[in-house]
Scaffold this motif. Structure first.
Motif, PDB file in Angstrom:
ATOM      1  N   THR A 323       4.969  -0.014 -13.755  1.00 29.26           N
ATOM      2  CA  THR A 323       3.721   0.340 -13.068  1.00 29.26           C
ATOM      3  C   THR A 323       3.770  -0.070 -11.602  1.00 29.26           C
ATOM      4  O   THR A 323       3.384   0.694 -10.715  1.00 29.26           O
ATOM      5  CB  THR A 323       2.530  -0.342 -13.762  1.00 29.26           C
ATOM      6  OG1 THR A 323       2.490   0.054 -15.139  1.00 29.26           O
ATOM      7  CG2 THR A 323       1.215   0.055 -13.100  1.00 29.26           C
ATOM      8  N   LYS A 326       5.714   2.125  -9.133  1.00 31.80           N
ATOM      9  CA  LYS A 326       5.153   3.446  -8.833  1.00 31.80           C
ATOM     10  C   LYS A 326       3.884   3.371  -7.992  1.00 31.80           C
ATOM     11  O   LYS A 326       3.219   4.387  -7.778  1.00 31.80           O
ATOM     12  CB  LYS A 326       4.857   4.177 -10.142  1.00 31.80           C
ATOM     13  CG  LYS A 326       6.111   4.447 -10.981  1.00 31.80           C
ATOM     14  CD  LYS A 326       5.770   4.947 -12.366  1.00 31.80           C
ATOM     15  CE  LYS A 326       7.037   5.074 -13.216  1.00 31.80           C
ATOM     16  NZ  LYS A 326       6.719   5.414 -14.619  1.00 31.80           N
ATOM     17  N   VAL A 327       3.531   2.170  -7.519  1.00 33.65           N
ATOM     18  CA  VAL A 327       2.354   2.025  -6.666  1.00 33.65           C
ATOM     19  C   VAL A 327       2.582   2.769  -5.353  1.00 33.65           C
ATOM     20  O   VAL A 327       3.626   2.632  -4.720  1.00 33.65           O
ATOM     21  CB  VAL A 327       2.059   0.536  -6.390  1.00 33.65           C
ATOM     22  CG1 VAL A 327       0.951   0.394  -5.355  1.00 33.65           C
ATOM     23  CG2 VAL A 327       1.663  -0.162  -7.683  1.00 33.65           C
ATOM     24  N   LYS A 328       1.619   3.561  -4.956  1.00 36.96           N
ATOM     25  CA  LYS A 328       1.773   4.385  -3.762  1.00 36.96           C
ATOM     26  C   LYS A 328       1.826   3.540  -2.491  1.00 36.96           C
ATOM     27  O   LYS A 328       1.206   2.499  -2.389  1.00 36.96           O
ATOM     28  CB  LYS A 328       0.604   5.378  -3.660  1.00 36.96           C
ATOM     29  CG  LYS A 328       0.585   6.430  -4.774  1.00 36.96           C
ATOM     30  CD  LYS A 328      -0.561   7.395  -4.588  1.00 36.96           C
ATOM     31  CE  LYS A 328      -0.560   8.475  -5.683  1.00 36.96           C
ATOM     32  NZ  LYS A 328      -1.686   9.417  -5.520  1.00 36.96           N
ATOM     33  N   ASP A 329       2.603   4.033  -1.536  1.00 33.86           N
ATOM     34  CA  ASP A 329       2.699   3.455  -0.195  1.00 33.86           C
ATOM     35  C   ASP A 329       3.359   2.068  -0.166  1.00 33.86           C
ATOM     36  O   ASP A 329       3.249   1.356   0.830  1.00 33.86           O
ATOM     37  CB  ASP A 329       1.314   3.367   0.468  1.00 33.86           C
ATOM     38  CG  ASP A 329       0.642   4.730   0.590  1.00 33.86           C
ATOM     39  OD1 ASP A 329       1.364   5.710   0.858  1.00 33.86           O
ATOM     40  OD2 ASP A 329      -0.584   4.805   0.395  1.00 33.86           O
ATOM     41  N   SER A 332       9.487   0.447  -3.844  1.00 34.31           N
ATOM     42  CA  SER A 332       9.602  -0.085  -5.200  1.00 34.31           C
ATOM     43  C   SER A 332      10.178  -1.498  -5.215  1.00 34.31           C
ATOM     44  O   SER A 332       9.715  -2.359  -5.971  1.00 34.31           O
ATOM     45  CB  SER A 332      10.466   0.843  -6.068  1.00 34.31           C
ATOM     46  OG  SER A 332      11.755   1.015  -5.517  1.00 34.31           O
TER      47      SER A 332
END
Length: 387
Positions: A323, A326-329, A332
């Motif tokens: 999770t 895949k956090v935006k901005d 990774s």
């Protein structure tokens, strides 16, 4: 302005997945080799529970020291290049742990083991997140299953080495030679991940917030329980369950084999029941398993309890890392390092806390305190929606 390089991979998805799995295996067997010999090292150096607890602080302290830098190094230079160097350093440091003949030297070696281990952890999990993206479906838990399989293998090897009365130094040399050989053959198949030149700036440290902080707190509770099992399961079986000889490793081995089983099935279970429910159930299992071993400290019930704990912790970290990746901005590598930074505070505080409580009230009370963290996980995840 951030400049991202385009990563080009020249090998098949299967070749890259196997290579990532090999590096998970190498890291797992190194760590398990150390963990399987903790009771022997404790006895050889004449350490009390509190003294061992204090020395065990060195390993997560090394991990936390590297934490502000590892994600940025992985993002700046690429996880492939960081991993293949860090993995060799991790294996070589394992040998020094076996050589250490004083408490302070053991602590120093564990500190360096933590430094290299964190670099391995962040880079190999960044590899796993990118492999998952290539496959377009959830496969990250299976990589952690390989790590757990390596842990179980390491426990069995440790059992064999104890039966052969081989001292930790030679045991660790054999493991390190195998790991370095595997690295030489498989490093070329690792995934070329995107890099960012601005990640070379290591001066600013930002406190985690929002979803990353919440995921990190869940990881904190889970890694406290894992740290308890990794560092104290052998001691628990020796001093509370009162087993003798090679059966000291039974608790650790049972925990590791069930954690591996849970991780190989975790991806399918998460897709079927949802990530939130999976983590909720996992937290309850941690509590039930720990309390089983606490309330019924005999070899059968304690083994069953450790099996339950193993399945309970199996899916939490893979789901949290997947999770976070895949956090935006957020790159990774940096996202995983952020969550790991909060999570590994649990690794820092859990094992020493057990040692201090054990010194005052006994190991059973220590394990009961850790059991409560399972319920905390179930409560916290109910406030999030992981899909």
């Amino acid at each position: 302005m951030t400049t991202i390089s385009t990563a080009t991979n020249h090998y098949s998805n299967l070749q890259m997945r196997i290579a990532v799995s090999v590096f998970f295996f190498c890291q797992g067997i190194c760590f398990a080799s150390w963990a399987s010999r903790i009771p022997d090292i404790k006895t050889t150096l004449h350490l009390s529970e509190a003294a061992l607890g204090s020395i065990l602080l060195a390993l997560p302290a090394g991990q936390l020291t590297m934490m502000p830098f590892s994600g940025k190094l992985v993002t700046r230079f690429g996880s492939k290049y960081v991993l293949r160097l860090a993995a060799v350093g991790y294996a070589l440091t394992l040998i020094t742990i076996g050589i250490a003949n004083t408490p302070w030297l053991l602590a120093l070696c564990l500190y360096v083991f933590g430094l290299t281990g964190n670099l391995c952890n962040i880079s190999v999990n960044t590899q796993a997140v990118n492999a998952e993206a290539l496959y377009g479906r959830s496969i990250l838990a299976s990589f952690h299953g390989v790590w757990s399989t390596a842990g179980f293998t390491g426990a069995l090897v440790g059992l064999l080495m104890m039966r052969l009365e081989l001292v930790p130094m030679y045991h660790f040399m054999i493991v390190a030679a195998m790991v370095i050989t595997l690295n030489i053959f498989f490093q070329k198949y690792l995934i070329l991940t995107p890099t960012s030149r601005t990640a070379s700036s290591l001066k600013r440290f930002q406190m985690p917030k929002g979803l990353l902080l919440q995921l990190g707190l869940i990881a904190f509770c889970c890694l406290s329980a894992e740290g308890c099992m990794f560092d104290w399961s052998g001691v628990y079986f020796k001093e509370v369950v009162k087993v003798k000889g090679e059966l000291v490793s039974l608790g650790y081995a049972s925990f590791m084999i069930m954690m591996a089983t849970g991780r190989f099935t975790g991806d399918r279970l998460a897709e079927r029941f949802g990530r939130t429910k999976m983590v909720q159930i996992s937290g309850v299992l941690i509590f039930v398993g720990m309390m089983t071993a606490v309330l019924f400290p005999n070899i059968i019930m304690s083994t069953i309890g450790f099996l339950i704990v193993g399945f309970g912790v199996s899916s939490i970290i893979p789901l949290v890392y997947s999770t976070a990746g895949k956090v935006k901005d957020v790159a990774s590598g940096i996202a995983i390092a952020t969550v790991s930074g909060v999570g590994f505070l649990g690794f820092l505080m859990g094992p020493p806390l057990i040692g201090y409580i054990a010194e005052l009230a006994g190991l059973r009370y220590s394990f009961a305190v850790i059991a409560i963290l399972g319920l905390v996980i179930s409560y916290m995840i109910s406030k999030l929606k992981l899909a």
